[in-house]
Design a protein around this motif. Structure first.
Motif, mmCIF file in Angstrom:
data_model
loop_
_atom_site.group_PDB
_atom_site.id
_atom_site.type_symbol
_atom_site.label_atom_id
_atom_site.label_comp_id
_atom_site.label_asym_id
_atom_site.label_seq_id
_atom_site.Cartn_x
_atom_site.Cartn_y
_atom_site.Cartn_z
ATOM 1 N N SER A 126 -5.276 -6.906 -2.500
ATOM 2 C CA SER A 126 -5.363 -8.077 -3.367
ATOM 3 C C SER A 126 -3.987 -8.198 -4.007
ATOM 4 C CB SER A 126 -6.420 -7.884 -4.456
ATOM 5 O OG SER A 126 -7.712 -7.902 -3.902
ATOM 6 N N VAL A 127 -3.170 -9.045 -3.458
ATOM 7 C CA VAL A 127 -1.794 -9.170 -3.938
ATOM 8 C C VAL A 127 -1.519 -10.638 -4.204
ATOM 9 C CG1 VAL A 127 0.631 -8.700 -3.444
ATOM 10 C CG2 VAL A 127 -1.121 -7.165 -2.535
ATOM 11 N N LYS A 134 1.210 -5.886 -9.523
ATOM 12 C CA LYS A 134 1.540 -6.666 -8.328
ATOM 13 C C LYS A 134 0.854 -6.105 -7.081
ATOM 14 C CE LYS A 134 5.373 -8.240 -5.454
ATOM 15 N NZ LYS A 134 6.807 -8.201 -5.179
ATOM 16 N N TRP A 135 1.063 -4.805 -6.818
ATOM 17 C CA TRP A 135 0.591 -4.213 -5.557
ATOM 18 C C TRP A 135 -0.838 -3.680 -5.629
ATOM 19 C CZ3 TRP A 135 3.175 -5.909 -1.811
ATOM 20 C CH2 TRP A 135 4.579 -6.023 -1.859
ATOM 21 N N ASN A 136 -1.280 -3.312 -6.817
ATOM 22 C CA ASN A 136 -2.635 -2.783 -6.979
ATOM 23 C C ASN A 136 -2.909 -1.509 -6.185
ATOM 24 O OD1 ASN A 136 -3.846 -4.662 -8.807
ATOM 25 N ND2 ASN A 136 -3.765 -6.195 -7.181
ATOM 26 N N ASN A 165 -4.942 8.355 2.463
ATOM 27 C CA ASN A 165 -5.428 7.813 3.724
ATOM 28 C C ASN A 165 -4.705 8.486 4.893
ATOM 29 O OD1 ASN A 165 -7.270 5.940 4.858
ATOM 30 N ND2 ASN A 165 -5.698 4.353 5.050
ATOM 31 N N ARG A 200 -9.328 4.209 -4.170
ATOM 32 C CA ARG A 200 -10.610 4.827 -3.788
ATOM 33 C C ARG A 200 -10.605 6.346 -3.957
ATOM 34 N NH1 ARG A 200 -13.041 2.291 1.644
ATOM 35 N NH2 ARG A 200 -14.935 3.066 0.645
ATOM 36 N N TYR A 259 -2.570 -2.382 5.053
ATOM 37 C CA TYR A 259 -2.355 -2.015 3.642
ATOM 38 C C TYR A 259 -2.677 -0.546 3.366
ATOM 39 C CZ TYR A 259 -3.168 -2.577 -1.503
ATOM 40 O OH TYR A 259 -3.165 -2.481 -2.885
ATOM 41 N N PHE A 286 5.791 -9.211 1.037
ATOM 42 C CA PHE A 286 4.850 -8.122 0.801
ATOM 43 C C PHE A 286 5.435 -6.772 1.217
ATOM 44 C CE2 PHE A 286 0.485 -10.504 0.677
ATOM 45 C CZ PHE A 286 0.950 -11.272 -0.375
ATOM 46 N N GLY A 287 6.708 -6.563 0.943
ATOM 47 C CA GLY A 287 7.244 -5.211 1.103
ATOM 48 C C GLY A 287 8.066 -4.962 2.347
ATOM 49 N N ASN A 297 -9.853 0.999 5.373
ATOM 50 C CA ASN A 297 -10.311 1.634 4.136
ATOM 51 C C ASN A 297 -9.854 0.948 2.858
ATOM 52 O OD1 ASN A 297 -11.953 3.839 4.848
ATOM 53 N ND2 ASN A 297 -10.163 5.031 5.492
ATOM 54 N N HIS A 298 -8.655 0.375 2.884
ATOM 55 C CA HIS A 298 -8.067 -0.164 1.646
ATOM 56 C C HIS A 298 -7.727 -1.634 1.867
ATOM 57 C CE1 HIS A 298 -7.589 3.918 -0.059
ATOM 58 N NE2 HIS A 298 -7.378 4.264 1.195
ATOM 59 N N LEU A 299 -8.277 -2.497 1.031
ATOM 60 C CA LEU A 299 -8.079 -3.938 1.204
ATOM 61 C C LEU A 299 -7.148 -4.492 0.133
ATOM 62 C CD1 LEU A 299 -11.740 -5.085 1.991
ATOM 63 C CD2 LEU A 299 -10.057 -4.012 3.494
ATOM 64 N N HIS A 316 -0.066 2.163 2.344
ATOM 65 C CA HIS A 316 0.416 2.421 0.983
ATOM 66 C C HIS A 316 -0.293 3.604 0.336
ATOM 67 C CE1 HIS A 316 2.336 -1.410 1.492
ATOM 68 N NE2 HIS A 316 1.231 -2.092 1.436
ATOM 69 N N GLN A 317 -1.325 4.124 0.970
ATOM 70 C CA GLN A 317 -2.154 5.153 0.336
ATOM 71 C C GLN A 317 -1.917 6.516 0.990
ATOM 72 O OE1 GLN A 317 -3.825 4.585 -2.353
ATOM 73 N NE2 GLN A 317 -3.915 2.349 -2.404
ATOM 74 N N TYR A 334 -11.837 10.058 -1.687
ATOM 75 C CA TYR A 334 -10.990 11.183 -1.289
ATOM 76 C C TYR A 334 -11.392 12.482 -1.968
ATOM 77 C CZ TYR A 334 -8.329 7.767 1.209
ATOM 78 O OH TYR A 334 -7.975 6.791 2.096
#
Lengths: 359, 359
Positions: free
Chosen positions: A195-196, B339-341, A235, B347, A228, A257-258, A191-193, A231-232, B351
């Motif tokens: 861009s970092v 950075k993380w966006n 989701n 989205r 990714y 990346f975390g 669902n979430h792509l 992070h949401q 939701y």
């Protein structure tokens, strides 16, 4: 690579170690599973780790215990990234087959592989055509055919995160669910792509259009939150609303990346949503030459499982292929819901209105 | 009470300690602030701890650094719970005044007290009338009058979580915001009320009806997520959507109610929402006699702050009054968003529709 937990274990007194485990792992004891001799022998011979832990639930009067074993596999690629594509894939298949055989001998009933498990994580290269032949049909591509045989043989549900090419040639980052009879059961698209920095997946595939499906497998209600997406919060939440008891988080992520919060997000999701979360990350170093420039990325493994009460297993290693076996009693999900009432007190009507107003 | 972190610090080599801090605190070094001699002297004399840490941000070309100091206060009650109500409250005021004086001398600009800070946390007693005189007007009750003077004197914004009685006599669990001139700025009412085991707040007050306000104070955009609200991902999210850079989580919570994930939830919220979270929990043992039966509850303190990059401070002690001073550069919030966006990729439209369909 040294293992920090082992060092801490050596240096603390037993009472201190319990306290450490309670604060950092959510319970005083890790509840290790005893593994078969054959597991130890086969895994040593094939150079992968196996670790096993259990989470129990209280006995109930009406429901029987709902105990099963989950398996998480983390692995490195098997051949250099400039080898022929079919050879790269076959070499990965060969080692995965050995790991799944061991999982089966330990009675694992649902197993999940890492994100884009059949290939190097080439998305950092910004090239698309060079890698297109790794991308396949979810219902009858090479990896689904390969895993279907194993699923049927072992009566195992397999979650297979691949890159999908649909009938129009559009790519998706997709998890395929194969049932215990070896049938294609369905899929979920990421669902979430991310861009970092210079890394972006949006030039390869579109954000998922499959919503938040929960698959009612023979062994349990499962869902997949790909990489990714962890992070949401929403989701994670939608998978809970749709009834998941177990959510897998197959990933491919590097230290920059975390890594410092790898242990936080999926664990928090298990707590917030009263389900099990299974975090999987690939291992090893992957090198690519892109326009004569070398790109190199190292994945840190550390796959782990969190129970709905917030307790978690230690992670698998940072640099070695591994199988994590976790015995769970799914009754714990409802027990924890009844204890904390996070869903009863969620006031979703208020948030539905607030979000609608915001948009 | 022994401090586990101190034991680990003694037992690990410097390189190992860095690794430990990285994994468990999100950065290799805690970046301690140097405290004034007078702080050390006054706090020792008055038996409270003071600890100070800093979080930095990258320099920017257009924006100046936005550095300020936050203060978190955790404290025990000062007199037995059967003492006269005015005396109990005054005794707490007396010790809080000393702590705020020290905070001011250290240049703290925004300070937050714990949930229901003026009283014992009597909500476990199931009695209401006995305690009704602790409950007050948010705009001109005794605690607001008391803190307004201090806010003005020290040019400090103060977040004061109390129990509110409104003009109709209805109770609310409310955080009052007092600005740096000592004026009542507004309030937030607790959105999510716990019912866990025999403990329930719903017979005392109603779930909050103030939504998710963000207060644009002179020093920064702040919000308050009161206690049990930290379990709700959407509660945290709405404060982010409404623009908060700092979210305080004043609490009153005991070990059985989730100490094992105290370090997870607010830290996850800071990561997910790219803001600072400030977790405050009371300390000490509180005893009540209810129908001749003794009830006793012990709060575990451990107040801490997390930055938007997921790094956090160590916690204050589990059993002692304390002031946690944290120097932050609020520019870090936007830097981490960029950075993380996580917000760009959220989205929310998807939701909003999904939740509306569910309801």
């Amino acid at each position: 690579m040294y293992n920090l937990d082992n060092i801490i274990k050596e240096r603390l007194k037993p009472e201190q170690l319990k306290q450490f485990n309670k604060i950092y792992y959510g319970r005083e004891d890790h509840c290790k599973l005893k593994l078969l001799e054959s597991t130890i022998e086969v895994s040593a011979r094939n150079n992968f780790d196996v670790a096993g832990y259990s989470f129990s639930a209280a006995k109930e009067e009406v429901r029987k215990p709902n105990i099963l074993r989950l398996g998480l596999i983390q692995h490195s690629i098997a051949l250099p990234t400039d080898s022929p594509i079919c050879e790269q894939r076959q070499a990965i298949f060969d080692k995965i087959e050995k790991i799944i055989d061991v999982a089966s001998s330990e009675n694992v009933r649902i197993i999940c592989l890492q994100e884009a498990w059949t290939m190097p994580f080439f998305l950092c290269t910004r090239e698309k055509e060079r890698w297109a032949e790794f991308v396949e049909s979810p219902s009858d591509g090479p990896s689904t055919l390969f895993l279907s045989k194993l699923a049927k043989k072992h009566e195992m549900v397999i979650v297979s995160p691949i890159l999908e090419k649909d009938e129009d040639g559009v790519w998706w980052n997709t998890a395929v669910i194969i049932d215990e009879m070896g049938n294609y059961m369905g899929k979920h698209r990421k669902n979430h792509l991310p861009s970092v920095g210079s890394f972006s997946e949006t030039s390869y595939y579109a954000p998922g259009d499959t919503g938040h499906p929960v698959f009612e497998t023979k062994y349990g209600k499962i869902a997949v939150n790909i990489c990714y997406g962890r992070h949401q919060a929403l989701n994670w939440l939608m998978f809970a609303i749709n009834g998941a008891d177990i959510v897998f988080n197959p990933s491919a992520t590097i230290a920059e990346f975390g890594e410092t919060f790898w242990g936080i997000e999926a664990r928090n999701a298990a707590i917030a949503n009263s389900y099990f979360t299974c975090s999987i990350n690939r291992v090893g170093n992957e090198e690519f030459y892109v326009q004569n420039e070398k790109k190199s990325r190292t994945y840190y493994g550390s796959s782990y499982v969190t129970a709905p009460d917030g307790s978690r297993t230690p992670g698998l290693s940072k640099d070695k292929d591994g199988l994590l076996i976790v015995e769970v009693d799914l009754n714990l999900c409802r027990q924890i819901k009844d204890k904390w009432n996070f869903n009863m007190t969620a006031r979703l009507d208020m948030y539905t209105k607030a979000l609608a107003q915001f948009k």
